[in-house]
Scaffold this active site. Structure first.
Site, PDB file in Angstrom:
ATOM      1  N   HIS A  82       0.736  -0.728   0.010  1.00 30.37           N
ATOM      2  CA  HIS A  82       0.365   0.012   0.111  1.00 30.37           C
ATOM      3  C   HIS A  82       1.079   0.956  -0.012  1.00 30.37           C
ATOM      4  O   HIS A  82       1.959   1.192   0.355  1.00 30.37           O
ATOM      5  CB  HIS A  82      -0.980  -0.149   1.281  1.00 30.37           C
ATOM      6  CG  HIS A  82      -1.393   0.707   0.844  1.00 30.37           C
ATOM      7  ND1 HIS A  82      -2.836   1.171   0.481  1.00 30.37           N
ATOM      8  CD2 HIS A  82      -1.593   2.581   1.573  1.00 30.37           C
ATOM      9  CE1 HIS A  82      -3.410   2.264   0.664  1.00 30.37           C
ATOM     10  NE2 HIS A  82      -2.658   3.193   1.420  1.00 30.37           N
ATOM     11  N   ASP A 165     -15.237   3.841   7.135  1.00 31.59           N
ATOM     12  CA  ASP A 165     -14.175   4.677   6.423  1.00 31.59           C
ATOM     13  C   ASP A 165     -14.677   5.316   5.383  1.00 31.59           C
ATOM     14  O   ASP A 165     -14.426   6.634   4.971  1.00 31.59           O
ATOM     15  CB  ASP A 165     -13.388   3.105   5.766  1.00 31.59           C
ATOM     16  CG  ASP A 165     -11.839   4.524   5.481  1.00 31.59           C
ATOM     17  OD1 ASP A 165     -11.288   5.074   6.133  1.00 31.59           O
ATOM     18  OD2 ASP A 165     -11.474   4.145   4.568  1.00 31.59           O
ATOM     19  N   ARG A 172     -14.130  13.541   6.141  1.00 32.91           N
ATOM     20  CA  ARG A 172     -12.625  14.149   6.877  1.00 32.91           C
ATOM     21  C   ARG A 172     -12.194  15.111   5.089  1.00 32.91           C
ATOM     22  O   ARG A 172     -11.458  15.903   5.520  1.00 32.91           O
ATOM     23  CB  ARG A 172     -11.404  13.192   6.513  1.00 32.91           C
ATOM     24  CG  ARG A 172     -11.632  12.657   7.945  1.00 32.91           C
ATOM     25  CD  ARG A 172     -10.592  11.250   7.892  1.00 32.91           C
ATOM     26  NE  ARG A 172      -9.551  11.286   7.768  1.00 32.91           N
ATOM     27  CZ  ARG A 172      -8.622  10.304   7.322  1.00 32.91           C
ATOM     28  NH1 ARG A 172      -8.753   9.111   6.718  1.00 32.91           N
ATOM     29  NH2 ARG A 172      -7.774  10.522   6.826  1.00 32.91           N
ATOM     30  N   SER A 187      -7.820   4.301   8.789  1.00 35.87           N
ATOM     31  CA  SER A 187      -8.632   4.264   7.162  1.00 35.87           C
ATOM     32  C   SER A 187      -8.010   3.036   6.535  1.00 35.87           C
ATOM     33  O   SER A 187      -8.286   2.195   6.230  1.00 35.87           O
ATOM     34  CB  SER A 187      -8.029   5.387   6.772  1.00 35.87           C
ATOM     35  OG  SER A 187      -8.542   5.364   5.891  1.00 35.87           O
ATOM     36  N   LYS A 191      -8.302  -1.411   5.844  1.00 40.30           N
ATOM     37  CA  LYS A 191      -8.810  -1.517   4.728  1.00 40.30           C
ATOM     38  C   LYS A 191      -8.310  -3.443   3.884  1.00 40.30           C
ATOM     39  O   LYS A 191      -8.358  -3.548   4.049  1.00 40.30           O
ATOM     40  CB  LYS A 191      -8.984  -0.439   3.243  1.00 40.30           C
ATOM     41  CG  LYS A 191     -10.326   0.488   3.627  1.00 40.30           C
ATOM     42  CD  LYS A 191     -10.025   1.142   3.102  1.00 40.30           C
ATOM     43  CE  LYS A 191      -8.721   2.019   2.919  1.00 40.30           C
ATOM     44  NZ  LYS A 191      -8.753   3.847   2.962  1.00 40.30           N
TER      45      LYS A 191
HETATM   46  N1  URA Z   1      -5.498   6.647   2.054  1.00 42.55           N
HETATM   47  C1  URA Z   1      -6.648   6.103   2.754  1.00 42.55           C
HETATM   48  O1  URA Z   1      -7.140   4.734   1.899  1.00 42.55           O
HETATM   49  N2  URA Z   1      -6.862   6.716   3.811  1.00 42.55           N
HETATM   50  C2  URA Z   1      -6.298   8.007   4.024  1.00 42.55           C
HETATM   51  O2  URA Z   1      -6.530   9.246   5.216  1.00 42.55           O
HETATM   52  C3  URA Z   1      -4.957   8.081   3.666  1.00 42.55           C
HETATM   53  C4  URA Z   1      -5.084   7.779   2.523  1.00 42.55           C
END
Ligand code: URA
Length: 437
Positions: A82, A165, A172, A187, A191
């Protein structure tokens, strides 16, 4: 329990209990807590922070707000990567096929759920969508089949993964509460934990084009995510990498695919993009047990480029998932905007800096990215960056080529403003700043 009291506790700097956090996230998911209260809580977290236990509890509550992917029917370990988001970051397109090719012998496969682009950063799903016919929204069955047969699966995340999320991220985005270490950690890691991989390599971006502008903040985010992963027995490691200039020469979906194909063909092996992609792939192989040392792993990665096995892994992935593998060898058949505009340097000098965030926004305005989630993309739009930071320019040298269907809207000054050109060259900066494990 009243949401008002939770907001008050956080406003006063007190730690929230697991029950309080679970109450909030349940209320976000079922809609019983209004957005105003969640927005106030998000702002309180931005100012007051969260300790490790709270961050972990928030991650778990968000993970459990929806479904989880079960990858256990595919034998062997699964590894994921990621990135916290940057401009021109196409490493997934390169490392996915590499890990598939190199992991085969030890049963390691590469399972990734990716995002769509939003704001100044692009999304892997949109870049893959430039391949005509490729299904970028795989059903759970198709995802598992791709993983089992090609060693690689990449798909847009389904809406039933971490719905809390999705709601909180949208809030946000409009309340200036994205840049918070516990919120970003929860966040991303919720995931990733829901995605079901056994190992995860994180690329935490640092610099003008990233969420984390300073090295200290990037290191703290990396530490926070690694700690959360560890607590869940995930094999995990983070690389903190520089995002002060776009990664590679391409910004924009089909253009970025073309650049990725070049790297998989063995071109530009010394570029930051190639080095970063190869290193991330090597770290994934190491974490997944397909190599014993970093040197061995890097050599395996390099061999997969030389002998074409990484390329073939991409061809197999594309063919299995409905894409036209012929276009991989014929990039002229990929989407390309009808017009291009060359932007030339007005002066002599060295490029000392390039504002990657501003270039990402310009690319978005060309149609390569989305201002809002529902926006339609122009997959062929984007920017070619001809010279990286540190290059010497003569007056009149082409610095950017802009691909667009609306050339009348291109304002050369806006592109030139992203550059700082000066008589002296600055010391080049390494792409890798540090690792956290
Ligand atoms: N990517 C995400 O999935 N969440 C965040 O808060 C920032 C970047």
């Amino acid at each position: 329990m009243r949401m008002y009291d939770l907001i008050y506790d956080k406003k006063m700097g007190r730690a929230l209990s697991r029950e309080q956090i679970a109450f909030w996230i349940r209320g976000v998911t079922d809609g019983s807590i209004p957005d105003e209260q969640s927005a106030a809580m998000l702002m309180a977290i931005c100012w007051r922070g969260m300790n490790t236990a709270e961050t972990l509890d928030l991650t778990l509550a968000m993970r459990d707000s929806g479904s989880r992917i079960d990858l256990s029917s595919v034998p062997g370990l699964k590894v994921d990567k990621h990135s916290t988001g940057g401009v021109g970051d196409k490493t997934t397109l390169i490392l996915g096929p590499i890990v598939a090719a190199c992991g085969k012998a030890s049963g390691l496969s590469c399972a990734m759920f990716s995002g769509r682009g939003l704001g100044h950063t692009g999304g892997t799903v949109d870049k893959f969508a430039s391949i005509p016919g490729l299904n970028v929204e795989l059903s759970p069955q198709a995802f598992l089949e791709s993983l089992a047969r090609t060693g690689f699966a990449n798909s847009a995340q389904t809406p039933d993964i971490c719905p809390a999320d999705r709601k909180l991220y949208a809030l946000r985005d409009i309340t200036a509460t994205v840049e918070s270490i516990p919120l970003i950690t929860a966040s991303i890691m919720s995931k990733k934990l829901a995605g079901g991989a056994d190992a995860l390599v994180l690329d935490v971006k640092c610099g003008s084009g990233a969420f984390m502008k300073t090295r200290e903040d990037a290191r703290a985010l990396a530490r926070s995510m690694v700690d959360v992963g560890r607590a869940h027995r995930l094999r995990i490691k983070a690389l903190v990498t520089r995002m002060d200039e776009p990664l590679g020469w391409a910004i924009g979906n089909a253009l970025e695919l073309v650049e990725s194909l070049e790297i998989l063909r063995g071109q530009h092996p010394e570029s930051d993009l190639a080095r970063m992609s190869f290193r991330l792939a090597a770290e994934m192989l190491l974490l997944g047990g397909a190599a014993q040392t970093l040197d061995e792993s890097l050599a395996t990665v390099s061999a997969s480029i030389q002998d074409g096995t990484a390329w073939r892994a991409l061809v197999d992935f594309v063919a299995l998932n409905g894409g036209d593998p012929e276009v991989l060898a014929r990039p002229d058949r990929l989407p390309r905007s009808a017009h291009h505009v060359e932007i030339r340097s007005p002066q002599v000098g060295f490029i000392q800096a390039m504002d990657s965030r501003a270039l990402g926004i310009l690319a978005m305005e060309l149609g390569a990215g989305r201002r809002f989630l529902g926006d339609t993309l122009d997959l062929g739009a984007g920017i070619r960056v001809h010279h990286p930071v540190g290059s010497h320019l003569r007056e009149g040298d082409v610095v950017f080529t802009v691909f667009t269907s609306r050339p009348e809207r291109v304002v050369p000054g806006a592109f030139l403003e992203t550059l700082r050109i000066a008589p002296e060259a600055l010391q080049p900066q390494p792409w890798l700043l540090e690792t956290v494990e």
